[in-house]
Design a protein around this motif. Structure first.
Motif, PDB file in Angstrom:
ATOM      1  N   ARG A 167      -8.794  24.698  87.690  1.00 25.30           N
ATOM      2  CA  ARG A 167      -8.036  23.447  87.601  1.00 25.30           C
ATOM      3  C   ARG A 167      -6.538  23.720  87.758  1.00 25.30           C
ATOM      4  O   ARG A 167      -5.815  22.940  88.388  1.00 25.30           O
ATOM      5  N   VAL A 195      -5.948  24.212  91.384  1.00 20.54           N
ATOM      6  CA  VAL A 195      -5.960  22.945  92.113  1.00 20.54           C
ATOM      7  C   VAL A 195      -4.598  22.271  92.042  1.00 20.54           C
ATOM      8  O   VAL A 195      -4.127  21.666  93.019  1.00 20.54           O
ATOM      9  N   GLU A 196      -3.958  22.384  90.877  1.00 21.56           N
ATOM     10  CA  GLU A 196      -2.640  21.761  90.723  1.00 21.56           C
ATOM     11  C   GLU A 196      -1.609  22.357  91.677  1.00 21.56           C
ATOM     12  O   GLU A 196      -0.634  21.704  92.040  1.00 21.56           O
ATOM     13  N   GLN A 254      -8.694  22.248  97.995  1.00 18.27           N
ATOM     14  CA  GLN A 254      -8.606  21.468  96.769  1.00 18.27           C
ATOM     15  C   GLN A 254      -9.933  20.769  96.468  1.00 18.27           C
ATOM     16  O   GLN A 254     -10.406  20.769  95.324  1.00 18.27           O
ATOM     17  N   GLN A 255     -10.570  20.216  97.494  1.00 17.14           N
ATOM     18  CA  GLN A 255     -11.855  19.534  97.303  1.00 17.14           C
ATOM     19  C   GLN A 255     -12.936  20.515  96.855  1.00 17.14           C
ATOM     20  O   GLN A 255     -13.740  20.214  95.967  1.00 17.14           O
ATOM     21  N   GLN A 257     -12.435  21.551  93.254  1.00 19.27           N
ATOM     22  CA  GLN A 257     -12.833  20.459  92.360  1.00 19.27           C
ATOM     23  C   GLN A 257     -14.340  20.466  92.150  1.00 19.27           C
ATOM     24  O   GLN A 257     -14.830  20.274  91.021  1.00 19.27           O
ATOM     25  N   ARG A 258     -15.103  20.702  93.221  1.00 17.01           N
ATOM     26  CA  ARG A 258     -16.568  20.769  93.084  1.00 17.01           C
ATOM     27  C   ARG A 258     -16.977  21.963  92.232  1.00 17.01           C
ATOM     28  O   ARG A 258     -17.902  21.867  91.417  1.00 17.01           O
ATOM     29  N   HIS A 259     -16.284  23.085  92.400  1.00 20.16           N
ATOM     30  CA  HIS A 259     -16.587  24.267  91.591  1.00 20.16           C
ATOM     31  C   HIS A 259     -16.286  23.995  90.117  1.00 20.16           C
ATOM     32  O   HIS A 259     -17.052  24.402  89.236  1.00 20.16           O
ATOM     33  N   ILE A 260     -15.176  23.329  89.860  1.00 18.50           N
ATOM     34  CA  ILE A 260     -14.824  22.986  88.472  1.00 18.50           C
ATOM     35  C   ILE A 260     -15.933  22.169  87.833  1.00 18.50           C
ATOM     36  O   ILE A 260     -16.371  22.438  86.707  1.00 18.50           O
ATOM     37  N   GLN A 261     -16.400  21.152  88.556  1.00 12.57           N
ATOM     38  CA  GLN A 261     -17.470  20.309  88.026  1.00 12.57           C
ATOM     39  C   GLN A 261     -18.741  21.126  87.771  1.00 12.57           C
ATOM     40  O   GLN A 261     -19.434  20.909  86.770  1.00 12.57           O
ATOM     41  N   SER A 306      -8.650  32.304  92.624  1.00  9.30           N
ATOM     42  CA  SER A 306      -9.873  31.546  92.363  1.00  9.30           C
ATOM     43  C   SER A 306     -11.104  32.436  92.489  1.00  9.30           C
ATOM     44  O   SER A 306     -12.016  32.385  91.656  1.00  9.30           O
TER      45      SER A 306
END
Length: 282
Positions: free
Chosen positions: A160, A163-164, A172-173, A176-180, A232
């Motif tokens: 996260r 991503v910032e 970035q997309q 975000q999917r990996h974070i979820q 990452s």
């Protein structure tokens, strides 16, 4: 780029215990001789156990090439575990012999020595360090699962923060999917195994993570796309290392099934980041 702030004491302690050879205090040559002199039936049982282990875990190893089946690696594992019983001394001393032997005993494997040397060494070391299988106690199992739960959340928080810093777009997309996915894995572990929440500990981890990320940003300067992807990937690789360590334990079958599925998802995420490197002008 190292990500030391997502290490966990549970896995450090377990790794130290696992690396202690059987018969510590006796010479390695004596231990190897004892193993080589076992009855054929006992030795066959050892080999069957090694074969079963690597069949279940080969795709989680760092040297694994996506798309390769177990049949491509099995001759390498067999070469390693048999050599561990046949030759005294350390692995490095017999590498030339094993490399030559691979050319004769590779069977239908299409992999060359460079591609399988890691598998041979892993099987050698596992056979040398193998002791009686001892399952985790209930408390140890809970500690391991809680460690994985925390590491999933830590990895999500690290991503996260990345991503910032990342420009809008595919990276970035994907992050975000990996974070979820990591947050969902943490929630699954907590729900599936009735793990207690760790709010205070989680706040401490968040603060530690923030300090770690700030130090990384200071070291890497301007957060370019390659550097963000390095950070990452490092975070996700640390998580995968933890899963590999957990899956080397003697686990209940239901627990193993969940962890194997989650570990494969982490590995697919790392492969996706590799794919992104090849598709985007970085």
């Amino acid at each position: 780029m190292p990500a030391p702030w997502i290490a966990d004491d549970f896995f450090l302690r377990r790794t130290q215990r696992q690396l202690r050879p059987v018969g510590a205090g006796r010479s390695q040559a004596a231990a190897t001789s004892d193993a080589a002199n076992e009855s054929p039936k006992i030795q066959a049982n050892h080999e069957a156990a090694q074969d079963e282990f690597w069949h279940d875990h080969y795709h989680l190893e760092s040297y694994y090439v996506s798309g390769r089946g177990y049949d491509q690696y099995r001759p390498a594992y067999e070469l390693g575990w048999r050599a561990a019983l046949q030759y005294p001394g350390d692995f490095a001393s017999v590498v030339p012999v094993l490399e030559a032997q691979w050319q004769r005993d590779r069977g239908t494997s299409l992999l060359d020595w460079r591609q399988v040397s890691g598998a041979v060494k892993a099987a050698w070391e596992r056979m040398r360090h193998a002791g009686p299988t001892v399952g985790l106690s209930h408390l140890q199992l809970l500690a391991m699962l809680q460690a994985l739960q925390r590491l999933n959340l830590q990895t999500a928080k690290c991503l996260r923060l990345a991503v910032e810093q990342a420009p809008a777009g595919l990276l970035q997309q994907m992050l975000q999917r990996h974070i979820q996915a990591f947050e969902a894995a943490s929630a699954e572990l907590q729900h599936e195994f009735a793990l207690p929440a760790h709010d205070r500990h989680g706040r401490r981890l968040s603060a530690t993570l923030q300090r770690g990320w700030e130090s990384v940003k200071a070291l890497m300067g301007q957060p370019t796309m390659p550097r963000l992807m390095d950070a990452s990937e490092d975070a996700e690789r640390m998580l995968l290392v933890a899963y590999r360590g957990a899956l080397r334990e003697s686990l209940p079958e239901a627990t193993r099934t969940v962890l194997q599925r989650q570990a494969m998802a982490v590995q697919r995420g790392i492969e996706a980041l590799h794919w992104l490197r090849s598709c985007l002008p970085l």
